[in-house]
Design an enzyme around this catalytic site. Structure first.
Site, mmCIF file in Angstrom:
data_model
loop_
_atom_site.group_PDB
_atom_site.id
_atom_site.type_symbol
_atom_site.label_atom_id
_atom_site.label_comp_id
_atom_site.label_asym_id
_atom_site.label_seq_id
_atom_site.Cartn_x
_atom_site.Cartn_y
_atom_site.Cartn_z
ATOM 1 N NE ARG A 145 114.466 102.879 39.958
ATOM 2 C CZ ARG A 145 113.950 103.020 41.057
ATOM 3 N NH1 ARG A 145 112.344 103.306 40.994
ATOM 4 N NH2 ARG A 145 114.635 103.324 42.416
ATOM 5 C CG HIS A 182 116.804 106.638 44.821
ATOM 6 N ND1 HIS A 182 116.842 107.538 43.669
ATOM 7 C CD2 HIS A 182 116.848 105.344 44.292
ATOM 8 C CE1 HIS A 182 116.944 106.852 42.649
ATOM 9 N NE2 HIS A 182 116.972 105.608 42.957
ATOM 10 C CG HIS A 231 116.995 100.135 35.592
ATOM 11 N ND1 HIS A 231 116.256 99.845 36.499
ATOM 12 C CD2 HIS A 231 118.008 100.836 36.247
ATOM 13 C CE1 HIS A 231 116.417 100.293 37.788
ATOM 14 N NE2 HIS A 231 117.684 100.935 37.543
ATOM 15 C CE1 TYR A 250 119.318 105.495 40.206
ATOM 16 C CE2 TYR A 250 117.362 105.093 38.925
ATOM 17 C CZ TYR A 250 118.280 104.643 39.826
ATOM 18 O OH TYR A 250 118.565 103.296 40.085
ATOM 19 C CE LYS A 258 117.773 97.798 44.397
ATOM 20 N NZ LYS A 258 119.152 98.422 43.879
ATOM 21 N NE ARG A 269 115.074 99.892 43.063
ATOM 22 C CZ ARG A 269 114.668 100.777 44.073
ATOM 23 N NH1 ARG A 269 113.276 100.421 44.733
ATOM 24 N NH2 ARG A 269 115.279 101.608 44.906
#
Length: 307
Positions: free
Chosen positions: A255, A278, A252, A287, A184, A161
């Site tokens: 990615r 994830h 982005h 994705y 995250k 990211r």
């Protein structure tokens, strides 16, 4: 709108935000969005029910109240995706509040979000990704050009990211064969680093005029401060316009492209999930956009019963 919230409700909201920050490691921007969504909800209920929404009042929210809130959002032009996000925040707050205060939150938790078509990411082709990286480097001179090229090479080569790439410090260089990334929610993962990414970062480090201390940001702005993501977005925007690529060719998108191209080469979806960090496999599937014909070829080449 905060004036429409009782002190007790405000204290409860801040307690939930603090708990979310401590236990789930949410980013400040995420917590701010959560707070705003719940504040709007409580303010609406204050006006809708014509009474201050203290903790007792919040515990008495009914299904019809929830329907009125959703209808108010939609009539105000809020899209289905945003409505679903706001409802998710309110439900999370109510789960925490109900456990703390001991009431039944069924009316809130059983409310269904409006359906919406998930917007699938649009990855670049392999050629476009390579051309973008090369063209980004032409948007500036000297060490700044090397910096921008190093950042986008990490996005594409490691599936990082933007925040993760810009979060690297001087302690990361020289890059090893693998990077330990904190993503995250404070979730750690290890991603391999391609030689081309190491070379791009080494070139930037050699040209950078600032001292890259172990605790200092690796990527710097022109005056030596931390690099602002906006500057990387501007460089990629100029590159895509120069190449005639669609507006979806954003930082982005590197990615997205990383994941899609790995899967197209026969990569395992679970492994790609780990590389991207994830929590859910369904997120990884969104994705990746590989056409059915390619998946059929992979199946025929690798499945024991197909050979």
């Amino acid at each position: 709108m905060s004036l429409a919230i009782s002190p007790q409700a405000r204290d409860a909201l801040e307690g939930w935000i603090a708990a979310a920050a401590a236990l789930r490691g949410n980013a400040p921007a995420t917590l701010s969005a959560y707070r705003g969504d719940v504040v709007e909800f409580i303010a609406f209920m204050t006006a809708h029910r014509a009474e201050p929404q203290g903790l007792a009042a919040l515990s008495r929210i009914e299904v019809r109240d929830m329907r009125a809130w959703l209808a108010g959002l939609r009539s105000g032009g809020v899209g289905s995706r945003s409505v679903a996000r706001k409802l998710s925040a309110v439900k999370a707050f109510y789960r925490w509040l109900a456990e703390r205060e001991g009431f039944e939150p069924t009316a809130v938790l059983t409310t269904r979000a409006p359906r919406f078509q998930k917007k699938l990411p649009r990855p670049m082709t392999e050629d476009a990704a390579r051309e973008m990286i090369g063209t980004v480097e032409t948007q500036a001179d000297g060490w700044i050009a090397a910096r921008d090229a190093a950042v986008v090479t990490l996005l594409y080569g490691c599936g990082l990211r933007m925040s993760e790439a810009l979060g690297l410090t001087g302690a990361s260089v020289p890059l090893a064969e693998a990077l330990r990334i904190v993503g995250k929610g404070g979730k750690e993962r290890v991603v391999p680093v391609l030689p081309v990414a190491r070379t791009a970062v080494d070139r930037y480090v050699a040209l950078c005029p600032f001292d890259l201390g172990a605790e200092d940001p690796l990527f710097r702005g022109a005056r030596g401060g931390p690099l602002n993501a906006r500057l990387v977005r501007k460089a990629t925007e100029r590159a895509r316009l120069q190449l005639g690529l669609p507006s979806s060719a954003t930082p982005h998108a590197f990615r997205h492209s990383f994941a899609t191209h790995l899967l197209a080469s026969g990569g395992d979806l679970r492994a790609i999930q780990d590389l991207l960090g994830h929590a859910s496999l369904s997120t990884t599937q969104a994705y990746t956009s590989v056409d059915g014909a390619h998946l059929m070829r992979v199946y025929e080449d690798t499945h024991p019963k197909a050979r």
